[in-house]
Design a protein around this motif. Sequence first.
Motif, mmCIF file in Angstrom:
data_model
loop_
_atom_site.group_PDB
_atom_site.id
_atom_site.type_symbol
_atom_site.label_atom_id
_atom_site.label_comp_id
_atom_site.label_asym_id
_atom_site.label_seq_id
_atom_site.Cartn_x
_atom_site.Cartn_y
_atom_site.Cartn_z
ATOM 1 N N ALA A 127 -10.921 -2.937 -0.033
ATOM 2 C CA ALA A 127 -11.228 -1.911 0.967
ATOM 3 C C ALA A 127 -10.751 -2.364 2.337
ATOM 4 O O ALA A 127 -9.725 -1.894 2.841
ATOM 5 N N ASP B 286 0.877 -1.170 0.000
ATOM 6 C CA ASP B 286 0.000 0.000 0.000
ATOM 7 C C ASP B 286 0.913 1.217 0.000
ATOM 8 O O ASP B 286 1.447 1.598 1.031
ATOM 9 N N GLU C 246 -10.349 -8.059 2.530
ATOM 10 C CA GLU C 246 -10.291 -8.018 1.071
ATOM 11 C C GLU C 246 -8.858 -7.901 0.575
ATOM 12 O O GLU C 246 -8.476 -8.515 -0.431
ATOM 13 N N ARG C 247 -8.046 -7.127 1.285
ATOM 14 C CA ARG C 247 -6.653 -6.950 0.865
ATOM 15 C C ARG C 247 -5.849 -8.236 1.032
ATOM 16 O O ARG C 247 -5.011 -8.567 0.187
#
Length: 218
Positions: free
Chosen positions: A86, A67, A90-91
């Motif tokens: 999000a 990120d 999910e990541r």
Amino acid sequence: MSTLNHSDTPREPHIVIIAKEPQPGKVKTRLTPPYSQEEAAALAEAALRDSLRAASAVAARPVLALDGLPGRWLPPDVVVIPQRGAGLDERLAAAFTDAHRLRPGPVVLIGMDTPQVTPELLREAAYALEEHDAVYGPAADGGFWLLGLREPDPSLLLGVPMSHPETGKHQLDRLDRAELSVHHLPELIDVDTAADAAVVAAAAPGSGFAATVKELGR
């Protein structure tokens, strides 16, 4: 089922680190105070460097699900992929999926919060996936510091509540409901607070993280 002999060569898994770019004010915010934002970012960078070093000792091309943007801390042998999604669930699911797409095979994922991780622990995870469907490393805060999957599947992560005192319990329940065999690793401490940083630095005195803690003098 026979026990794997460590002289055998396992199917090499991806070693994936999911991390944030170590920028002041955006990482390790629970370290401030007593650390400044710049000092917290320096500790985050040191932890990330140590994690990448351990991963590089096990995998020829570790994967960093990032990120942010790469910086001077990035070794040349690391493959960088962007984080997607999000929430953290999910990541994490996307990191497993994207690493698996790069090269099908098992995936072992860690964060940047355990600079005390050793190549030996990562190798144990890799070998475990030869005989188990999953490998799990519990964190002292109730979460997990490592998750490995022989056959990555987003449904094993999506919807699991993250950053919660019972995240680990929920994740293990999800693996159990999928009827996966799980190999368990030792518990490690995630670095979230200044107290955590002191304990982890003492546990890994030869690490870059420990050197940074000492240099900052907290």
